[in-house]
Design a protein around this motif. Structure first.
Motif, PDB file in Angstrom:
ATOM      1  N   HIS A  29       0.833  -1.213   0.000  1.00  6.29           N
ATOM      2  CA  HIS A  29       0.000   0.000   0.000  1.00  6.29           C
ATOM      3  C   HIS A  29       0.869   1.265   0.000  1.00  6.29           C
ATOM      4  N   CYS A  52      -6.686  -0.714   5.853  1.00  9.52           N
ATOM      5  CA  CYS A  52      -5.317  -0.727   6.393  1.00  9.52           C
ATOM      6  C   CYS A  52      -4.627   0.615   6.204  1.00  9.52           C
ATOM      7  N   PHE A  74     -15.784   3.991   5.295  1.00  9.24           N
ATOM      8  CA  PHE A  74     -15.370   2.838   4.485  1.00  9.24           C
ATOM      9  C   PHE A  74     -16.001   2.894   3.095  1.00  9.24           C
ATOM     10  N   GLY A 113     -12.105  -3.942  -0.764  1.00 14.69           N
ATOM     11  CA  GLY A 113     -13.383  -4.035  -0.040  1.00 14.69           C
ATOM     12  C   GLY A 113     -14.143  -2.714  -0.141  1.00 14.69           C
ATOM     13  N   GLY A 114     -13.422  -1.624   0.054  1.00 18.62           N
ATOM     14  CA  GLY A 114     -14.018  -0.295   0.009  1.00 18.62           C
ATOM     15  C   GLY A 114     -14.273   0.209  -1.404  1.00 18.62           C
ATOM     16  N   ASN A 140      -5.684  -5.491  -2.706  1.00 17.84           N
ATOM     17  CA  ASN A 140      -4.981  -6.632  -2.089  1.00 17.84           C
ATOM     18  C   ASN A 140      -5.885  -7.862  -2.013  1.00 17.84           C
ATOM     19  N   ASN A 142      -8.562  -8.728  -0.630  1.00 17.84           N
ATOM     20  CA  ASN A 142      -9.260  -9.174   0.578  1.00 17.84           C
ATOM     21  C   ASN A 142      -9.492  -7.982   1.502  1.00 17.84           C
ATOM     22  N   ALA A 144      -8.328  -6.821   4.365  1.00 22.22           N
ATOM     23  CA  ALA A 144      -7.184  -7.145   5.222  1.00 22.22           C
ATOM     24  C   ALA A 144      -7.337  -6.568   6.624  1.00 22.22           C
ATOM     25  N   ASN A 145      -7.836  -5.348   6.708  1.00 19.77           N
ATOM     26  CA  ASN A 145      -7.856  -4.654   7.989  1.00 19.77           C
ATOM     27  C   ASN A 145      -8.745  -5.315   9.036  1.00 19.77           C
TER      28      ASN A 145
HETATM   29  C1  LIG Z   1     -19.836   0.577   6.887  1.00 21.16           C
HETATM   30  C2  LIG Z   1     -18.683  -0.173   7.484  1.00 21.16           C
HETATM   31  N1  LIG Z   1     -18.683  -1.523   7.459  1.00 21.16           N
HETATM   32  C3  LIG Z   1     -17.638  -2.203   7.947  1.00 21.16           C
HETATM   33  C4  LIG Z   1     -16.566  -1.536   8.500  1.00 21.16           C
HETATM   34  C5  LIG Z   1     -15.428  -2.322   9.096  1.00 21.16           C
HETATM   35  N2  LIG Z   1     -14.223  -2.265   8.272  1.00 21.16           N
HETATM   36  C6  LIG Z   1     -13.239  -1.371   8.494  1.00 21.16           C
HETATM   37  S1  LIG Z   1     -11.912  -1.583   7.496  1.00 21.16           S
HETATM   38  C7  LIG Z   1     -12.658  -2.920   6.743  1.00 21.16           C
HETATM   39  C8  LIG Z   1     -11.950  -3.731   5.693  1.00 21.16           C
HETATM   40  C9  LIG Z   1     -11.245  -2.898   4.663  1.00 21.16           C
HETATM   41  O1  LIG Z   1     -10.914  -3.717   3.574  1.00 21.16           O
HETATM   42  P1  LIG Z   1     -10.381  -3.117   2.224  1.00 21.16           P
HETATM   43  O2  LIG Z   1     -11.233  -2.004   1.771  1.00 21.16           O
HETATM   44  O3  LIG Z   1     -10.186  -4.220   1.248  1.00 21.16           O
HETATM   45  O4  LIG Z   1      -8.992  -2.465   2.623  1.00 21.16           O
HETATM   46  P2  LIG Z   1      -7.666  -3.184   3.210  1.00 21.16           P
HETATM   47  O5  LIG Z   1      -7.798  -3.118   4.694  1.00 21.16           O
HETATM   48  O6  LIG Z   1      -7.629  -4.568   2.668  1.00 21.16           O
HETATM   49  O7  LIG Z   1      -6.557  -2.335   2.695  1.00 21.16           O
HETATM   50  C10 LIG Z   1     -13.938  -3.158   7.277  1.00 21.16           C
HETATM   51  C11 LIG Z   1     -14.841  -4.244   6.868  1.00 21.16           C
HETATM   52  C12 LIG Z   1     -16.600  -0.118   8.513  1.00 21.16           C
HETATM   53  N3  LIG Z   1     -15.578   0.600   8.980  1.00 21.16           N
HETATM   54  N4  LIG Z   1     -17.665   0.534   8.003  1.00 21.16           N
END
Ligand SMILES: Cc1ncc(C[n+]2csc(CCOP(=O)(O)OP(=O)(O)O)c2C)c(N)n1
Ligand code: SF4
Length: 317
Positions: A29, A52, A74, A113-114, A140, A142, A144-145
């Motif tokens: 990242h 993350c 998010f 995810g976001g 990534n 998945n 991850a965070n």
């Molecule tokens: C509306 C909402 N749902 C769930 C979460 C919990 N949450 C925080 S970070 C995260 C995962 C992030 O994943 P990604 O976007 O793939 O980024 P990465 O951490 O892999 O870089 C989740 C599910 C949140 N903050 N807000």
């Protein structure tokens, strides 16, 4: 558009993303973000979706960001950055900017995810409304965070915490969603894929500079190998990213005006997909005899997609 010179020159440009953050050693990242924000001399406003990147680079009272930076939910990094951009354009139209000569550009970062999943509607809306911003997905593959759950970017066969390998499961069942093409289909003026690292650093930096200087919504999907969830040694990040490109698991290309596709790197000898999969613990179970068909499926998909990209490039449509 900033002229991206040699790696040495690029490395010596003032850093807008500082070290000392809490991303895992070997996390891609930070490499991607650093290249993107240093690829322009314009002032930047950056928003980051929770993930993350966000939680590891902005733990109060510390920050890695030497640009204006918005902490955002998010799901709405694209909505927030498009709002900031709309406000800036409105102030500019009313001649109410503090400094008219200062160019300000808008960049959002989100994980897969976001971006592929929960932030997709705000990204799609912002692209459709035609805001002037760059969105970079740190892909990534998945969540991850929150402990490595599968996302719609997770590729077939991958072990994740919600698609665990076991006696009855070979991991993720679906194929990875093709978000880059979906963003191109919005008619975005510039869309590209990229990876971090030393061999393709210029490809990423040039794409970022091009995207930031293009007026309108632009999108870069950057593969971001995750040492913790993909299960490889921290020092292998760049090698893994390079293997994604050399096997064509993650080909490098760009699409202009929603249709004109150019492959920006063509491997001299396309390597078999095993070379990429065998280096990551999340795929180790695929090498058992009963799962051989998944590797064959992978290879078939990769070959077909590579063929498709080449034909689209040749056709020029
Ligand atoms: C509306 C909402 N749902 C769930 C979460 C919990 N949450 C925080 S970070 C995260 C995962 C992030 O994943 P990604 O976007 O793939 O980024 P990465 O951490 O892999 O870089 C989740 C599910 C949140 N903050 N807000
Ligand atoms: S879990 Fe993965 S994406 Fe998150 S900081 Fe660690 S290496 Fe980076």
């Amino acid at each position: 558009m900033k002229n991206i010179g040699t790696l040495k020159e690029f490395a010596c440009t003032p850093d807008r993303f500082q070290g000392g953050h809490r991303l895992c050693p070997g996390c891609a990242h930070s490499m991607i973000v650093r290249e993107v924000v240093n690829a322009t001399d314009d002032d930047l406003v950056v928003s980051t979706a929770t993930g993350c990147l966000e939680v590891c680079t902005a733990i109060y009272p510390y920050t890695s960001w030497d640009v204006s930076w918005l902490h955002i939910g998010f799901e709405n990094a694209a909505a927030a950055i498009s709002g900031a951009e709309a406000m800036y354009s409105a102030l500019s139209r009313k001649n109410r900017l503090y400094n008219e000569d200062r160019k300000v550009k808008f960049v959002a970062f989100g994980g897969d995810g976001g971006t592929y999943d929960i932030g997709f509607q705000s990204l799609s809306g912002a692209a459709e409304r035609g805001h002037d911003f760059l969105y970079v997905c740190l892909d990534n593959e998945n969540y991850a965070n929150t402990g490595g759950q599968r996302s719609s970017s997770t590729p077939i066969g991958a072990h994740t915490s919600t698609t665990p390998r076991g006696r009855v499961s070979y991991g993720e069942k679906q194929r990875k969603k093709d978000l880059t093409m979906i963003m191109a289909a919005h008619g975005c003026p510039y869309v590209a894929t990229a990876i971090p690292g030393t061999k393709h650093w210029k490809d990423l930096a040039t794409k970022a500079a091009k995207a930031i200087s293009t007026v309108g919504p632009t999108f870069i999907n950057a593969l971001s190998p995750c040492t913790t969830e993909w299960k490889f040694k921290p020092e292998e990040t760049v090698e893994i990213a390079d293997l994604a490109v050399e096997t064509c698991a993650f080909p490098l290309y760009e699409i202009e005006d929603g249709h004109k596709l150019t492959i920006t790197y063509r491997p001299k000898n396309k390597l078999p997909i095993e070379e990429y999969l065998s280096r990551q613990g999340r795929f180790s179970h695929l090498f058992k005899p009963e799962n051989k068909w998944i590797i064959e499926e992978w290879q078939k998909n990769v070959d077909a997609y590579w063929e498709y990209l080449q034909r689209r490039e040749e056709a020029g449509v």
